[in-house]
Scaffold this active site. Structure first.
Site, mmCIF file in Angstrom:
data_model
loop_
_atom_site.group_PDB
_atom_site.id
_atom_site.type_symbol
_atom_site.label_atom_id
_atom_site.label_comp_id
_atom_site.label_asym_id
_atom_site.label_seq_id
_atom_site.Cartn_x
_atom_site.Cartn_y
_atom_site.Cartn_z
ATOM 1 N N GLU A 45 0.879 -1.160 0.000
ATOM 2 C CA GLU A 45 0.000 0.000 0.000
ATOM 3 C C GLU A 45 0.927 1.223 0.000
ATOM 4 O OE1 GLU A 45 -2.800 0.078 3.258
ATOM 5 O OE2 GLU A 45 -3.413 2.107 2.700
ATOM 6 N N ARG A 270 4.818 -13.068 9.485
ATOM 7 C CA ARG A 270 5.574 -11.859 9.176
ATOM 8 C C ARG A 270 6.866 -11.846 9.961
ATOM 9 N NH1 ARG A 270 3.615 -6.680 9.589
ATOM 10 N NH2 ARG A 270 1.704 -7.326 8.598
ATOM 11 N N LYS A 280 4.211 0.332 10.559
ATOM 12 C CA LYS A 280 4.295 1.589 9.805
ATOM 13 C C LYS A 280 3.900 2.771 10.683
ATOM 14 C CE LYS A 280 3.228 0.185 5.138
ATOM 15 N NZ LYS A 280 2.079 0.042 4.235
HETATM 16 P P1 ATP Z 1 -0.368 -1.719 6.745
HETATM 17 O O1 ATP Z 1 -0.618 -1.869 8.197
HETATM 18 O O2 ATP Z 1 -0.286 -0.298 6.290
HETATM 19 O O3 ATP Z 1 -1.188 -2.606 5.863
HETATM 20 P P2 ATP Z 1 1.787 -3.430 6.021
HETATM 21 O O4 ATP Z 1 3.070 -3.534 6.755
HETATM 22 O O5 ATP Z 1 0.911 -4.612 5.910
HETATM 23 O O6 ATP Z 1 1.100 -2.198 6.641
HETATM 24 P P3 ATP Z 1 1.643 -3.260 3.151
HETATM 25 O O7 ATP Z 1 2.064 -2.167 2.263
HETATM 26 O O8 ATP Z 1 0.207 -3.621 3.162
HETATM 27 O O9 ATP Z 1 2.112 -2.870 4.603
HETATM 28 O O10 ATP Z 1 2.542 -4.533 2.897
HETATM 29 C C1 ATP Z 1 2.866 -5.028 1.618
HETATM 30 C C2 ATP Z 1 3.190 -6.502 1.735
HETATM 31 O O11 ATP Z 1 4.277 -6.712 2.627
HETATM 32 C C3 ATP Z 1 2.005 -7.260 2.283
HETATM 33 O O12 ATP Z 1 1.835 -8.437 1.511
HETATM 34 C C4 ATP Z 1 2.416 -7.577 3.688
HETATM 35 O O13 ATP Z 1 1.840 -8.753 4.127
HETATM 36 C C5 ATP Z 1 3.938 -7.678 3.593
HETATM 37 N N1 ATP Z 1 4.562 -7.359 4.880
HETATM 38 C C6 ATP Z 1 4.388 -6.253 5.621
HETATM 39 N N2 ATP Z 1 5.074 -6.328 6.773
HETATM 40 C C7 ATP Z 1 5.718 -7.529 6.774
HETATM 41 C C8 ATP Z 1 6.578 -8.210 7.698
HETATM 42 N N3 ATP Z 1 6.927 -7.672 8.858
HETATM 43 N N4 ATP Z 1 7.044 -9.432 7.349
HETATM 44 C C9 ATP Z 1 6.697 -9.979 6.173
HETATM 45 N N5 ATP Z 1 5.886 -9.405 5.280
HETATM 46 C C10 ATP Z 1 5.388 -8.187 5.561
#
Ligand code: ATP
Ligand code: MG
Length: 569
Positions: A45, A270, A280
């Site tokens: 996002e 994650r 974030k």
């Molecule tokens: P938000 O809370 O804004 O959704 P987010 O960390 O999930 O934050 P995204 O931009 O939606 O951010 O994440 C993009 C991709 O990265 C998604 O598929 C998410 O699952 C993955 N991702 C985010 N944080 C992690 C993490 N700590 N470990 C592994 N994958 C992650």
């Protein structure tokens, strides 16, 4: 994975394979489920900068495509116009490229699909599977029930198809105010899964979007957009983190209701890292409240911060390989990450001499005005790295911590009467200590042994300590920024243990040294160039660095705590 056979196989696969997804895809390829195709996507996002947790997801998604000869898309999930900005899109592209991945022109945006998603919503309304609800957001929450109590039907749930079509059209036409009405799926208000209790598909939001401008005043919810976007792109394996496990039945319901291509969603754990926050919201707070200098502050776990600190992308890959991909949540020791950085730097980074806290040494029996070129190897780990010359002269700088006036036993560095070798040069003996008014050591007088030159047959005399140094007349002044972990505690993200995570900030996470002396060759370093400063750690030239005023960031120290842990374990 909905297939019970898969579920039984999974635990063993998880134990045996570093990546539990491989056997699942192998099985799909064997059964021909997707015609042998493997198509993944990385779906950020664009509301912030990518961090090391995202790198795990990037390496996983692009890695699967690479492993199976498939493709991986970059898709921006931009369904929330109020939090998203174009500048994040560019930063995300840059970070993915930096990791060495190429999406081959397959760059998409959920906003590209707003038209299709709208038409599909109309299709659900026509099929009696969606309705316009006039309840307020608060009322919807109240009607939803709880985990132990079923929800209640909205009084608007049984509107006619005609009425729903008309209201949805008018929602889109901008006839209602923000929040006045929503479009909901008509699924099951008594479902044990809260996600299936008539989730909201569309909300009214009169806000311009960074790509679609004022075209829309209704926006799809993430849940309505995500699975269908994957479907439109022909994604076969839709990889996401564990929080989405409970959303899978909803995504399945949508895809089945529409009768469109149905990717397989697979959830993985994650990444969590010790001494690090990866939320974030928290990273944003660090930037907005001035705890760090920006998103690319070298103490940040963002990819732009790691890059600026000097972390090589190869180390990020190595780290992601080593942690593997599992289904159980866990926290990885940041010492492993640092180990991966050292491991690559050890092989790749040229050695240089830099004195961070200089102490002047005068070699009394070395002729004034004379200098010599000493031959120094660039990297003992890399025979191809060759040698360079380092100027030696009567006045040099050594590290302040390498001299003690009154040393304890087994101190093998410089002390009155003691001998040390200067790396690539001679053995010196300390004869006298010069002090300032406050009794502080300002200069050390030494004599050198002309017969002890490094690399010469008769120069092989051994002494216990070897120090790095630079010639005072030749060295260049530089700034060096030393970084430590941003948080003192292991689990700053644990909200029960640390309700205010900023209370755990490490006050010593940044130390700036402005009077360092480095080999003159280092003044020509380009931003991003990496080095080992002998005995001091791995460093990279900062983007602020210029030939006149070089600046280096410490990427990582030399002390490998991970290797110790691994040996003990
Ligand atoms: P938000 O809370 O804004 O959704 P987010 O960390 O999930 O934050 P995204 O931009 O939606 O951010 O994440 C993009 C991709 O990265 C998604 O598929 C998410 O699952 C993955 N991702 C985010 N944080 C992690 C993490 N700590 N470990 C592994 N994958 C992650
Ligand atoms: Mg997310």
């Amino acid at each position: 994975m909905n297939d019970p056979k898969h579920r039984q196989d999974a635990p063993e696969a998880e134990r045996n394979a570093a990546n539990f997804i491989h056997p699942l895809i192998d099985e799909d390829n064997r059964s021909g489920r997707f015609g042998g195709r493997v198509h993944t996507r990385f779906p950020p996002e664009p509301n912030g900068y990518l961090h090391i947790g995202h790198a795990k997801s990037i390496c996983l998604n692009f890695g699967l495509a690479r492993r199976y000869g498939g493709q991986c898309n970059l898709r921006f999930d931009d369904t929330n116009p109020t939090r998203e900005e174009g500048r994040f899109v560019e930063a995300i592209r840059e970070d993915v490229r930096w990791l060495g991945f190429d999406w081959g022109g397959r760059e998409y945006f959920a906003s590209d699909y707003f038209g299709q998603l709208h038409d599909w919503a109309v299709e659900l309304i026509r099929a009696g599977k969606a309705y316009v609800d006039d309840l307020s957001a608060d009322a919807i929450r109240e009607y939803r029930g709880t985990l132990s109590e079923p929800g209640r039907d909205s009084p608007y749930r049984n509107r006619t198809v005609e009425k729903n079509l008309d209201l949805f059209r008018r929602m889109r036409a901008g006839e209602f105010a923000d929040g006045e009405r929503v479009l909901r799926a008509r699924i099951d208000m008594a479902s044990g899964n809260l996600n299936l209790r008539d989730p909201v598909l569309y909300r009214i939001l009169k806000a311009p979007h960074h790509r679609t401008g004022d075209t829309w005043c209704i926006y799809p919810m993430y849940d309505w957009a995500h699975g269908q976007s994957d479907s439109i792109e022909g994604v076969t394996h839709s990889i996401c983190t564990l929080e989405f496990e409970d959303h899978r039945p909803l995504y399945d319901w949508f895809l089945d209701a529409l009768g469109v291509h149905h990717p397989q969603q697979i959830e993985f754990a994650r990444l969590n890292l010790t001494h690090t926050v990866l939320s974030k919201r928290k990273l944003l707070a660090l930037v907005n409240n001035g705890h760090v200098a920006g998103w690319d502050d070298p103490r940040m776990p963002t990819l732009s911060g790691l890059r600026r600190r000097g972390v090589p992308p190869q180390s990020v890959h190595d780290f992601c390989e080593r942690i593997g991909v599992a289904r159980a949540n866990s926290t990885v020791d940041i010492a492993l990450f640092d180990h991966c950085v050292r491991d690559f730097m050890n092989r790749a980074a040229p050695r240089m001499m830099a004195v961070l806290r200089p102490l002047k040494v005068v070699i009394e029996n070395y002729p004034e005005g004379r200098s010599e070129e000493m031959v120094a190897e660039n990297n003992p780990e890399d025979p191809a790295a060759g040698t360079r010359t380092v100027s030696f002269s009567r006045e040099i700088f050594i590290e302040r911590e390498d001299f003690m006036e009154d040393p304890p036993k087994k101190y093998f560095r410089l002390a009155p009467g003691a001998e040390v070798r200067l790396k690539h040069a001679y053995i010196i003996r300390c004869e006298k200590v010069m002090k300032g008014a406050a009794g502080e050591v300002v200069e050390v007088l030494c004599r050198y042994d002309p017969e002890s030159k490094s690399g010469q047959a008769q120069g092989g005399r051994k002494v216990k300590g070897t120090l790095h140094w630079v010639s005072a007349a030749h060295a260049v002044r530089a700034e060096v920024r030393l970084y430590e972990h941003l948080f003192t505690v292991e689990n700053p993200g644990d909200e029960k243990a640390h309700p205010d995570f900023t209370a755990c900030l490490n006050p010593r996470s940044l130390e700036v040294l402005t009077d360092c002396r480095v080999e003159p060759g280092l003044a020509r370093a380009n931003p991003g160039d990496r080095f080992q400063f002998l005995r001091m750690g791995y460093f990279a030239a900062d983007r602020d660095s210029t030939e006149k005023a070089p600046v280096f960031n410490r990427t990582v120290t030399l002390r490998d705590t991970w290797a110790k842990i691994a040996r003990k374990g």
